[in-house]
Design an enzyme around this catalytic site. Sequence first.
Site, PDB file in Angstrom:
ATOM      1  N   GLY A 127       0.818  -1.212   0.000  1.00 18.78           N
ATOM      2  CA  GLY A 127       0.000   0.000   0.000  1.00 18.78           C
ATOM      3  C   GLY A 127       0.843   1.249   0.000  1.00 18.78           C
ATOM      4  O   GLY A 127       0.484   2.272  -0.597  1.00 18.78           O
ATOM      5  N   ASN A 128       2.024   1.164   0.642  1.00 16.55           N
ATOM      6  CA  ASN A 128       2.907   2.322   0.684  1.00 16.55           C
ATOM      7  C   ASN A 128       3.597   2.584  -0.657  1.00 16.55           C
ATOM      8  O   ASN A 128       4.154   3.663  -0.854  1.00 16.55           O
ATOM      9  CB  ASN A 128       3.956   2.151   1.786  1.00 16.55           C
ATOM     10  CG  ASN A 128       3.324   2.219   3.162  1.00 16.55           C
ATOM     11  OD1 ASN A 128       2.419   3.001   3.390  1.00 16.55           O
ATOM     12  ND2 ASN A 128       3.794   1.388   4.077  1.00 16.55           N
ATOM     13  N   LYS A 161      -4.222  -6.672  14.232  1.00 15.17           N
ATOM     14  CA  LYS A 161      -3.841  -5.811  13.117  1.00 15.17           C
ATOM     15  C   LYS A 161      -4.213  -4.361  13.418  1.00 15.17           C
ATOM     16  O   LYS A 161      -5.384  -4.023  13.586  1.00 15.17           O
ATOM     17  CB  LYS A 161      -4.554  -6.281  11.845  1.00 15.17           C
ATOM     18  CG  LYS A 161      -4.294  -5.426  10.620  1.00 15.17           C
ATOM     19  CD  LYS A 161      -2.889  -5.620  10.107  1.00 15.17           C
ATOM     20  CE  LYS A 161      -2.708  -4.910   8.766  1.00 15.17           C
ATOM     21  NZ  LYS A 161      -1.311  -5.006   8.284  1.00 15.17           N
ATOM     22  N   LYS A 177      -2.076  -8.937   3.082  1.00 13.98           N
ATOM     23  CA  LYS A 177      -2.060  -8.988   1.613  1.00 13.98           C
ATOM     24  C   LYS A 177      -0.938  -9.871   1.089  1.00 13.98           C
ATOM     25  O   LYS A 177      -1.052 -10.441  -0.010  1.00 13.98           O
ATOM     26  CB  LYS A 177      -1.995  -7.580   1.025  1.00 13.98           C
ATOM     27  CG  LYS A 177      -0.752  -6.767   1.342  1.00 13.98           C
ATOM     28  CD  LYS A 177       0.341  -6.899   0.303  1.00 13.98           C
ATOM     29  CE  LYS A 177       1.524  -6.023   0.667  1.00 13.98           C
ATOM     30  NZ  LYS A 177       2.719  -6.311  -0.162  1.00 13.98           N
ATOM     31  N   LYS A 203       6.374 -10.513   4.547  1.00 17.86           N
ATOM     32  CA  LYS A 203       6.814 -10.698   3.163  1.00 17.86           C
ATOM     33  C   LYS A 203       7.636 -11.979   3.019  1.00 17.86           C
ATOM     34  O   LYS A 203       7.425 -12.772   2.090  1.00 17.86           O
ATOM     35  CB  LYS A 203       7.626  -9.470   2.712  1.00 17.86           C
ATOM     36  CG  LYS A 203       6.852  -8.162   2.767  1.00 17.86           C
ATOM     37  CD  LYS A 203       7.734  -6.975   2.493  1.00 17.86           C
ATOM     38  CE  LYS A 203       6.951  -5.664   2.528  1.00 17.86           C
ATOM     39  NZ  LYS A 203       6.253  -5.419   3.796  1.00 17.86           N
TER      40      LYS A 203
END
Length: 311
Positions: free
Chosen positions: A9-10, A127, A211, A273
Amino acid sequence: MRIVIALGGNAMTTSDGRSNPDDQRAAIETAAQHIARLVADGHEVVLTHGNGPQVGNILLKNELSAHQLTPVSLDWCGAQTQGTIGFTLMNALERALSAVGADQPVAALVSRTQVSPDDPAFDRPTKAVGPYNSADHAAAQTALGQTWRDEGAKGWRRLVASPEPQQIVDAPAVTALLAQGFLVVSSGGGGIPVVPDERGGYQGVEAVIDKDLTATLLSRQVEADLLIIATDVEHAVLDWGTPQARPVERVTASQIRTHIEAGEFGEGSMLPKIEAVTRFVEQGGPMAVVTALPRIADAVDGQVGTVIVPG
């Protein structure tokens, strides 16, 4: 090669975190140029993306307008960001593809990710979402049933459930569009979280799905040859912040799993990630890479970034 690319998103905001519409459009235009290079080289691309800053904006609007408008739930927030980011990506990708002479159509799906209604994450929200706020505000919202956490000097933040993704409900549509030659944007923000309902369909739930883990699942369901997670650094780093810091380059899934279990990666930054790319390879994927967005076209041959291979 069929490649799934996950944009954070960043990656769709400026380097200092600004996320007004003009800043988002400019950042997405830059991302699209790197993606277009892969398409021009003959690869099939499925693009997924984060939505953290964008959902944060909607939640802030919820807070500011609550005295006049009923706040929207998190599944609606996810759907809204998928639509807005998907529309902006389509426009940018079409321009970027045209610039490199790639005549390929683009489609963005408002898409759902199934989770289990019995996932223990629903009982243990972890979250953090939305803006920082005061202790008094957090106490008032806690009294209404929300969960908040003290983040120190910055203030308090709301915590929501982050259940494990089970399946991409709309993966068959992605596969059908790929077969027709489309570049497909799918499962943005981890996908709209849904659970089966009693009428044979699905209903949304209050949650935010990781995500990167969704990208792993999407990669498996569309039978991708490569998963690339695009971030703001070229490699994951071991012993980060110490004189012994060193990049993780080409490693096997079992080697990187050892580092994960040793707690070598930051829980709120690199760990999701690395976990995602490791799972993809452990579950049969040929190769996965974590690297900086400008290097994604160079990552296809496994020569840049943190590269995970079977073994």
